[in-house]
Design a protein around this motif. Sequence first.
Motif, PDB file in Angstrom:
ATOM      1  N   GLU A  11      -8.239  -2.447  -3.838  1.00  0.00           N
ATOM      2  CA  GLU A  11      -7.123  -2.117  -2.948  1.00  0.00           C
ATOM      3  C   GLU A  11      -6.142  -3.287  -2.852  1.00  0.00           C
ATOM      4  O   GLU A  11      -4.926  -3.090  -2.888  1.00  0.00           O
ATOM      5  CB  GLU A  11      -7.637  -1.737  -1.551  1.00  0.00           C
ATOM      6  CG  GLU A  11      -8.392  -0.438  -1.494  1.00  0.00           C
ATOM      7  CD  GLU A  11      -9.856  -0.562  -1.937  1.00  0.00           C
ATOM      8  OE1 GLU A  11     -10.385  -1.703  -2.010  1.00  0.00           O
ATOM      9  OE2 GLU A  11     -10.466   0.467  -2.230  1.00  0.00           O
ATOM     10  N   ASP A  12      -6.658  -4.516  -2.736  1.00  0.00           N
ATOM     11  CA  ASP A  12      -5.781  -5.686  -2.652  1.00  0.00           C
ATOM     12  C   ASP A  12      -5.044  -5.939  -3.965  1.00  0.00           C
ATOM     13  O   ASP A  12      -3.886  -6.349  -3.977  1.00  0.00           O
ATOM     14  CB  ASP A  12      -6.569  -6.929  -2.239  1.00  0.00           C
ATOM     15  CG  ASP A  12      -6.958  -6.918  -0.771  1.00  0.00           C
ATOM     16  OD1 ASP A  12      -6.331  -6.154   0.008  1.00  0.00           O
ATOM     17  OD2 ASP A  12      -7.869  -7.669  -0.400  1.00  0.00           O
ATOM     18  N   LYS A  15      -2.326  -3.328  -4.161  1.00  0.00           N
ATOM     19  CA  LYS A  15      -1.271  -3.671  -3.215  1.00  0.00           C
ATOM     20  C   LYS A  15      -0.329  -4.713  -3.817  1.00  0.00           C
ATOM     21  O   LYS A  15       0.895  -4.589  -3.721  1.00  0.00           O
ATOM     22  CB  LYS A  15      -1.892  -4.185  -1.917  1.00  0.00           C
ATOM     23  CG  LYS A  15      -0.889  -4.568  -0.855  1.00  0.00           C
ATOM     24  CD  LYS A  15      -1.605  -5.096   0.381  1.00  0.00           C
ATOM     25  CE  LYS A  15      -0.607  -5.708   1.335  1.00  0.00           C
ATOM     26  NZ  LYS A  15      -1.271  -6.443   2.410  1.00  0.00           N
ATOM     27  N   ASN A  18       1.743  -3.147  -6.630  1.00  0.00           N
ATOM     28  CA  ASN A  18       2.731  -2.193  -6.128  1.00  0.00           C
ATOM     29  C   ASN A  18       3.818  -2.876  -5.306  1.00  0.00           C
ATOM     30  O   ASN A  18       4.751  -2.229  -4.854  1.00  0.00           O
ATOM     31  CB  ASN A  18       2.049  -1.098  -5.296  1.00  0.00           C
ATOM     32  CG  ASN A  18       1.264  -0.148  -6.161  1.00  0.00           C
ATOM     33  OD1 ASN A  18       1.628   0.113  -7.298  1.00  0.00           O
ATOM     34  ND2 ASN A  18       0.170   0.352  -5.631  1.00  0.00           N
TER      35      ASN A  18
END
Length: 120
Positions: A11-12, A15, A18
Amino acid sequence: MGSAICTFTLEDIEKAFNGKFKEQATSSSAWLPVLTNKVPEPRPGQCVNDTETLPDTVLNFIRSHPLMDEAVAHKDNKPVYYKRDLLFLCLVVDPLQYDVFGKRYQYTVYYAGTSTYNLN
């Protein structure tokens, strides 16, 4: 000199990829975030069916913008392991799960190969 083993969450990482890109106007300029309207479509880092169909503007942007604006944070905000005066050359990660009397335990085992013996 030293080596560290760090972990990151997907997820990091997503992130950061993105987020905004960094750019430098000249070699003596500070690195600054790229304005969103300057990022070409399809956005670099997104999956495409055929990379040969990417326009030159996207390829040139990728070549000239190798850095993301945000760093990817370590999981738990620190390295899993750090050792001074040692150089890791190889790393194998083995996630393990055990059920003991109905309770699930999860461990991550790291095998790190070095170039020399640590005589400390």
